[in-house]
Structures are given as structure tokens and as C-alpha cells.
Motif scaffolding. Structure first.
Motif, PDB file in Angstrom:
ATOM      1  N   GLU A   1      78.556 -42.814  23.670  1.00 59.85           N
ATOM      2  CA  GLU A   1      77.241 -42.507  24.435  1.00 59.85           C
ATOM      3  C   GLU A   1      76.736 -41.457  23.106  1.00 59.85           C
ATOM      4  O   GLU A   1      77.764 -40.671  22.561  1.00 59.85           O
ATOM      5  CB  GLU A   1      77.495 -41.691  25.559  1.00 59.85           C
ATOM      6  CG  GLU A   1      77.451 -42.972  26.543  1.00 59.85           C
ATOM      7  CD  GLU A   1      77.564 -42.155  27.931  1.00 59.85           C
ATOM      8  OE1 GLU A   1      76.751 -41.151  28.035  1.00 59.85           O
ATOM      9  OE2 GLU A   1      78.097 -42.650  28.965  1.00 59.85           O
ATOM     10  N   VAL A   2      75.343 -41.398  22.944  1.00 62.45           N
ATOM     11  CA  VAL A   2      74.916 -40.455  21.989  1.00 62.45           C
ATOM     12  C   VAL A   2      75.467 -38.939  22.575  1.00 62.45           C
ATOM     13  O   VAL A   2      75.360 -38.746  23.964  1.00 62.45           O
ATOM     14  CB  VAL A   2      73.291 -40.781  21.845  1.00 62.45           C
ATOM     15  CG1 VAL A   2      72.862 -39.377  21.039  1.00 62.45           C
ATOM     16  CG2 VAL A   2      73.084 -41.928  21.099  1.00 62.45           C
ATOM     17  N   GLY A   3      75.726 -38.030  21.736  1.00 63.87           N
ATOM     18  CA  GLY A   3      76.154 -36.881  22.237  1.00 63.87           C
ATOM     19  C   GLY A   3      77.448 -36.684  22.619  1.00 63.87           C
ATOM     20  O   GLY A   3      78.077 -35.450  22.869  1.00 63.87           O
TER      21      GLY A   3
ATOM     22  N   ALA B   1      78.015 -36.982  18.608  1.00 59.70           N
ATOM     23  CA  ALA B   1      77.745 -38.210  17.881  1.00 59.70           C
ATOM     24  C   ALA B   1      76.144 -38.336  17.998  1.00 59.70           C
ATOM     25  O   ALA B   1      75.584 -38.149  19.018  1.00 59.70           O
ATOM     26  CB  ALA B   1      78.348 -39.469  18.604  1.00 59.70           C
ATOM     27  N   ASP B   2      75.453 -38.747  16.867  1.00 54.48           N
ATOM     28  CA  ASP B   2      74.237 -39.228  16.809  1.00 54.48           C
ATOM     29  C   ASP B   2      74.104 -40.685  17.029  1.00 54.48           C
ATOM     30  O   ASP B   2      75.155 -41.320  17.367  1.00 54.48           O
ATOM     31  CB  ASP B   2      73.708 -38.729  15.412  1.00 54.48           C
ATOM     32  CG  ASP B   2      74.380 -39.484  14.293  1.00 54.48           C
ATOM     33  OD1 ASP B   2      74.978 -40.373  14.300  1.00 54.48           O
ATOM     34  OD2 ASP B   2      74.127 -39.064  13.163  1.00 54.48           O
ATOM     35  N   ALA B   3      72.917 -41.171  16.948  1.00 53.35           N
ATOM     36  CA  ALA B   3      72.893 -42.717  17.318  1.00 53.35           C
ATOM     37  C   ALA B   3      73.913 -43.513  16.583  1.00 53.35           C
ATOM     38  O   ALA B   3      74.185 -44.522  16.970  1.00 53.35           O
ATOM     39  CB  ALA B   3      71.320 -43.066  17.355  1.00 53.35           C
ATOM     40  N   GLU B   4      73.704 -43.127  15.096  1.00 46.66           N
ATOM     41  CA  GLU B   4      74.387 -44.110  14.280  1.00 46.66           C
ATOM     42  C   GLU B   4      75.966 -44.005  14.594  1.00 46.66           C
ATOM     43  O   GLU B   4      76.648 -45.111  14.564  1.00 46.66           O
ATOM     44  CB  GLU B   4      74.145 -43.863  12.671  1.00 46.66           C
ATOM     45  CG  GLU B   4      74.633 -44.693  11.776  1.00 46.66           C
ATOM     46  CD  GLU B   4      74.410 -44.306  10.418  1.00 46.66           C
ATOM     47  OE1 GLU B   4      74.972 -45.047   9.610  1.00 46.66           O
ATOM     48  OE2 GLU B   4      74.046 -43.056  10.068  1.00 46.66           O
TER      49      GLU B   4
ATOM     50  N   ASP C   1      81.113 -47.100  19.550  1.00 49.17           N
ATOM     51  CA  ASP C   1      80.904 -47.749  20.639  1.00 49.17           C
ATOM     52  C   ASP C   1      81.047 -46.581  21.851  1.00 49.17           C
ATOM     53  O   ASP C   1      81.874 -46.791  22.933  1.00 49.17           O
ATOM     54  CB  ASP C   1      81.640 -49.035  21.176  1.00 49.17           C
ATOM     55  CG  ASP C   1      81.180 -49.580  22.200  1.00 49.17           C
ATOM     56  OD1 ASP C   1      80.088 -49.657  22.488  1.00 49.17           O
ATOM     57  OD2 ASP C   1      82.167 -50.316  22.791  1.00 49.17           O
TER      58      ASP C   1
ATOM     59  N   ALA D   1      77.528 -42.905  17.294  1.00 50.64           N
ATOM     60  CA  ALA D   1      77.837 -43.543  18.595  1.00 50.64           C
ATOM     61  C   ALA D   1      77.697 -44.994  18.652  1.00 50.64           C
ATOM     62  O   ALA D   1      78.443 -45.699  19.287  1.00 50.64           O
ATOM     63  CB  ALA D   1      76.530 -43.141  19.777  1.00 50.64           C
ATOM     64  N   ASP D   2      77.058 -45.862  17.945  1.00 54.65           N
ATOM     65  CA  ASP D   2      76.815 -47.139  17.856  1.00 54.65           C
ATOM     66  C   ASP D   2      78.021 -47.518  17.227  1.00 54.65           C
ATOM     67  O   ASP D   2      78.843 -48.597  17.553  1.00 54.65           O
ATOM     68  CB  ASP D   2      75.967 -47.760  17.028  1.00 54.65           C
ATOM     69  CG  ASP D   2      75.822 -49.288  17.104  1.00 54.65           C
ATOM     70  OD1 ASP D   2      75.853 -49.838  18.256  1.00 54.65           O
ATOM     71  OD2 ASP D   2      75.380 -49.678  15.902  1.00 54.65           O
TER      72      ASP D   2
END
Length: 142
Positions: free
Chosen positions: A108-110, A97-100, A106, A102-103
């Protein structure tokens, strides 16, 4: 959706309406169906009636329900491309998951997500690319 159903069970009318959305691409391959409560509100029906409609779609192979995750349209179970000569190719893989993402999820990034990619081609020309993401199934309760 207060329309007459002329003797047809209400859940069947709702299932047919959702089927048309799926087959036309309004609800794309691999995407999550709206929540039962949203469908109940939209169609002015009980949640039990919505569950029957979703069960009918599941029996016809258009959707898959994952406990605790929701109901997804099946990739490749129908001809998504309006042009019958087009070819639909799908693949599924694990991605970080990238930042978008992951957000949105809900998480964590990665963290691992499952990515489904559908590519519609006509000959060598790519017409559409659809990517859908979901959380992997957990071993809890399975």
C-alpha cells in the motif's frame, strides 16, 4: 557460462564472476542478486552449486541473505567507486512508499520501506547517488 575452470570448483568460478560484477558496480550496493533459478539458468549450474557460490560471497562479506527476501549486496563492504580517492558514504532510513514504489513492491502507498542511500564523492563533488529499497524484516519466523 561454459568456460573451463581448470580444477577450480564450479561454485568458486561462479562466485568469482559474481564478485567481479559486484565490485565493478554492475550489481550496485544494496541491490538484490538475481534469483537462484535465474543464476542457475545463466551459469548452467544446479541450484545447489549456485547456493554454494552465494555462500562463498556471504562468507567474504559481499552479500547478506535475508530469509524469504533474497540476497543483497552489502553497502560499503567494498570500494564501489573506480577512483580510489573517492569517498563512499551510506545511510539507511525508513521511508513511506510512494505510488511507484508501492506498485513495485505490491504494497500500500505509505507502507514502510527501508531506503539505503550510497553517495560517492570526490572532494566536495558528488559523483554518484544510489538509492536501494527493500521491505523491512518481519517478526514472523525470526
Amino acid at each position: 557460462m561454459p568456460t573451463p575452470h581448470y580444477g577450480q570448483p564450479r561454485y568458486r568460478v561462479i562466485a568469482d564472476h559474481l564478485r567481479r560484477r559486484i565490485e565493478s558496480g554492475v550489481i550496485p550496493p544494496g541491490s538484490l542478486l538475481p534469483a537462484e533459478s535465474m543464476l542457475a539458468s545463466e551459469f548452467r549450474a544446479s541450484r545447489g552449486t549456485i547456493r554454494q557460490a552465494v555462500a562463498a560471497l556471504r562468507e567474504s562479506g559481499l552479500v547478506t541473505t535475508e530469509h524469504g527476501r533474497g540476497t543483497y549486496t552489502n553497502v560499503g563492504s567494498y570500494e564501489y567507486a573506480p577512483d580510489r580517492s573517492a569517498e563512499l558514504q551510506t545511510r539507511q532510513r525508513d521511508v513511506a512508499a510512494d505510488a511507484e514504489l508501492a506498485d513495485l513492491f505490491d504494497i500500500e502507498v505509505g507502507a514502510v520501506l527501508i531506503e539505503r542511500q550510497s553517495v560517492t564523492r570526490k572532494g566536495k563533488i558528488v559523483e554518484t547517488v544510489i538509492k536501494a529499497y527493500r521491505l523491512p524484516p518481519t517478526s514472523e519466523g525470526n
